[in-house]
Write an enzyme that holds these catalytic residues in place. Structure first.
Site, PDB file in Angstrom:
ATOM      1  N   HIS A  21       0.804  -1.224   0.000  1.00  0.00           N
ATOM      2  CA  HIS A  21       0.000   0.000   0.000  1.00  0.00           C
ATOM      3  C   HIS A  21       0.835   1.271   0.000  1.00  0.00           C
ATOM      4  O   HIS A  21       0.322   2.347  -0.281  1.00  0.00           O
ATOM      5  CB  HIS A  21      -0.931   0.022   1.217  1.00  0.00           C
ATOM      6  CG  HIS A  21      -1.862  -1.144   1.272  1.00  0.00           C
ATOM      7  ND1 HIS A  21      -2.543  -1.511   2.424  1.00  0.00           N
ATOM      8  CD2 HIS A  21      -2.228  -2.043   0.328  1.00  0.00           C
ATOM      9  CE1 HIS A  21      -3.281  -2.574   2.177  1.00  0.00           C
ATOM     10  NE2 HIS A  21      -3.097  -2.912   0.914  1.00  0.00           N
ATOM     11  N   ASP A  26      -1.600   3.911   4.990  1.00  0.00           N
ATOM     12  CA  ASP A  26      -2.065   3.323   6.245  1.00  0.00           C
ATOM     13  C   ASP A  26      -1.372   3.844   7.493  1.00  0.00           C
ATOM     14  O   ASP A  26      -1.845   3.621   8.598  1.00  0.00           O
ATOM     15  CB  ASP A  26      -1.871   1.803   6.206  1.00  0.00           C
ATOM     16  CG  ASP A  26      -2.723   1.119   5.157  1.00  0.00           C
ATOM     17  OD1 ASP A  26      -3.914   1.456   5.071  1.00  0.00           O
ATOM     18  OD2 ASP A  26      -2.199   0.265   4.416  1.00  0.00           O
ATOM     19  N   TYR A 137      -6.668 -14.326  -1.701  1.00  0.00           N
ATOM     20  CA  TYR A 137      -7.500 -13.168  -1.981  1.00  0.00           C
ATOM     21  C   TYR A 137      -7.945 -13.203  -3.442  1.00  0.00           C
ATOM     22  O   TYR A 137      -7.166 -12.832  -4.337  1.00  0.00           O
ATOM     23  CB  TYR A 137      -6.726 -11.871  -1.723  1.00  0.00           C
ATOM     24  CG  TYR A 137      -6.370 -11.617  -0.281  1.00  0.00           C
ATOM     25  CD1 TYR A 137      -7.142 -12.132   0.759  1.00  0.00           C
ATOM     26  CD2 TYR A 137      -5.263 -10.850   0.052  1.00  0.00           C
ATOM     27  CE1 TYR A 137      -6.815 -11.895   2.079  1.00  0.00           C
ATOM     28  CE2 TYR A 137      -4.927 -10.598   1.369  1.00  0.00           C
ATOM     29  CZ  TYR A 137      -5.715 -11.122   2.389  1.00  0.00           C
ATOM     30  OH  TYR A 137      -5.386 -10.881   3.692  1.00  0.00           O
ATOM     31  N   LYS A 168      -5.873 -17.580   5.097  1.00  0.00           N
ATOM     32  CA  LYS A 168      -6.394 -16.286   5.530  1.00  0.00           C
ATOM     33  C   LYS A 168      -7.334 -15.779   4.453  1.00  0.00           C
ATOM     34  O   LYS A 168      -6.921 -15.579   3.305  1.00  0.00           O
ATOM     35  CB  LYS A 168      -5.249 -15.292   5.750  1.00  0.00           C
ATOM     36  CG  LYS A 168      -5.683 -13.892   6.192  1.00  0.00           C
ATOM     37  CD  LYS A 168      -4.473 -12.979   6.259  1.00  0.00           C
ATOM     38  CE  LYS A 168      -4.888 -11.539   6.569  1.00  0.00           C
ATOM     39  NZ  LYS A 168      -3.757 -10.597   6.442  1.00  0.00           N
ATOM     40  N   LYS A 170     -11.125 -13.333   3.525  1.00  0.00           N
ATOM     41  CA  LYS A 170     -12.003 -12.245   3.952  1.00  0.00           C
ATOM     42  C   LYS A 170     -13.305 -12.792   4.533  1.00  0.00           C
ATOM     43  O   LYS A 170     -13.713 -13.914   4.227  1.00  0.00           O
ATOM     44  CB  LYS A 170     -12.294 -11.310   2.777  1.00  0.00           C
ATOM     45  CG  LYS A 170     -11.068 -10.556   2.288  1.00  0.00           C
ATOM     46  CD  LYS A 170     -11.428  -9.518   1.239  1.00  0.00           C
ATOM     47  CE  LYS A 170     -10.206  -8.716   0.811  1.00  0.00           C
ATOM     48  NZ  LYS A 170     -10.551  -7.647  -0.150  1.00  0.00           N
ATOM     49  N   GLY A 195      -8.614  -6.814   7.405  1.00  0.00           N
ATOM     50  CA  GLY A 195      -9.021  -5.818   6.417  1.00  0.00           C
ATOM     51  C   GLY A 195      -8.768  -4.387   6.851  1.00  0.00           C
ATOM     52  O   GLY A 195      -8.081  -4.120   7.840  1.00  0.00           O
ATOM     53  N   ARG A 223      -4.544  -3.314  10.615  1.00  0.00           N
ATOM     54  CA  ARG A 223      -4.964  -1.924  10.767  1.00  0.00           C
ATOM     55  C   ARG A 223      -6.004  -1.700  11.851  1.00  0.00           C
ATOM     56  O   ARG A 223      -6.027  -0.637  12.489  1.00  0.00           O
ATOM     57  CB  ARG A 223      -5.462  -1.405   9.406  1.00  0.00           C
ATOM     58  CG  ARG A 223      -4.352  -1.176   8.405  1.00  0.00           C
ATOM     59  CD  ARG A 223      -4.845  -1.101   6.977  1.00  0.00           C
ATOM     60  NE  ARG A 223      -5.205  -2.415   6.464  1.00  0.00           N
ATOM     61  CZ  ARG A 223      -5.640  -2.646   5.239  1.00  0.00           C
ATOM     62  NH1 ARG A 223      -5.799  -1.648   4.388  1.00  0.00           N
ATOM     63  NH2 ARG A 223      -5.915  -3.872   4.843  1.00  0.00           N
TER      64      ARG A 223
END
Length: 258
Positions: A21, A26, A137, A168, A170, A195, A223
């Site tokens: 990112h 973040d 993902y 892992k 979502k 997330g 986060r």
């Protein structure tokens, strides 16, 4: 996976976001420092911490079991996502890793590259006695909704089929549909992906409880802890939900406590 579980459940603190990112998306003046994240993981008694090799080499203090993320990408290139290996299993072990992680963008036109790499990594990790954890993902033009029950279950099943010790994925949005993803994973442990920062503590805690009630083995969170105004309190609340099957109101009281 036993190194990262307590009574069969785990709570991992993930700090691999800076690679993908960038530092401006973040981080603030406090959490841009990896030492701060290491301190949170240690004081809040997380069962594992996730770093890329550079962070592990310079900041890991050995107080929490380490998972080294073996692949990565930046957000700069456009097009179908691909994330390739930047660290070997051997190097991860030399840094103190008790497990390795790898992201697969299932559904990308480049998925075959990542599937092949993970297959080799899983074999090397198991030969060395380390668990291999797959961040699965679904992403790319072929994926219209990456949190739909069908897609999340597919991601979980792919983890099982590939030989991952844990996957892992979502959260689907509700317990019943996430339960199907857990069943699809079979004996592969399922960790809910934390997330982006949730709008409220209650929103996030409800999601985590939903995942645990569905049979998940735990949470891999970043986060929603280190962007929180009080990481210690939200970590305590998460432990209440994950390890004690606590109710949301009790967990929220722990966040609000003076």
């Amino acid at each position: 996976m036993n190194s990262f579980l307590r009574d069969g459940k785990g709570m991992l603190l993930a700090y691999d976001q800076g690679f993908e990112h960038g530092p401006s998306a973040d981080f603030n003046d406090r959490n841009i420092d990896p030492s701060y994240i290491m301190e949170i993981a240690s004081k809040a008694d997380f069962t594992g911490v996730v770093f890329h090799k550079g962070i592990a080499e310079k900041y890991y203090n050995g107080k929490v079991p380490l998972i080294v993320k073996l692949n990565g990408k930046t957000s700069l290139p456009k097009g179908e996502p691909i994330s390739t290996q930047v660290c070997s299993v051997e190097e991860a072990i030399s840094l103190g890793a008790k497990g390795v992680g790898y992201t697969i963008y299932l559904g990308s036109s480049n998925e075959s590259v990542m599937l092949e790499e993970f297959g080799e990594i899983e074999e090397e990790a198991h030969e060395a006695g380390l668990p291999a954890i797959a961040w699965v993902y679904p992403r790319g033009e072929a994926v219209k909704n990456d949190t739909s029950p069908e897609i999340v279950a597919y991601a979980a099943r792919a983890g099982l089929e590939m030989g991952a010790d844990a996957v892992k994925v979502k959260y689907t949005g509700d317990t019943d549909s996430f339960r199907w993803a857990v069943k699809a994973a079979g004996l592969t442990k399922v960790f809910m992906s934390g997330g982006p920062k949730a709008p409220t503590d209650e929103t996030f805690l409800v999601q985590v409880k939903g995942a645990m009630d569905a049979g998940a083995s735990g949470l891999a969170v970043g986060r929603n802890v280190w962007q929180h105004s009080d990481p210690s309190k939200i970590s305590s609340a998460l432990k209440e939900v994950i390890f004690n099957s606590g109710e949301i109101q009790k967990a929220l009281q722990m966040v609000a406590a003076q």
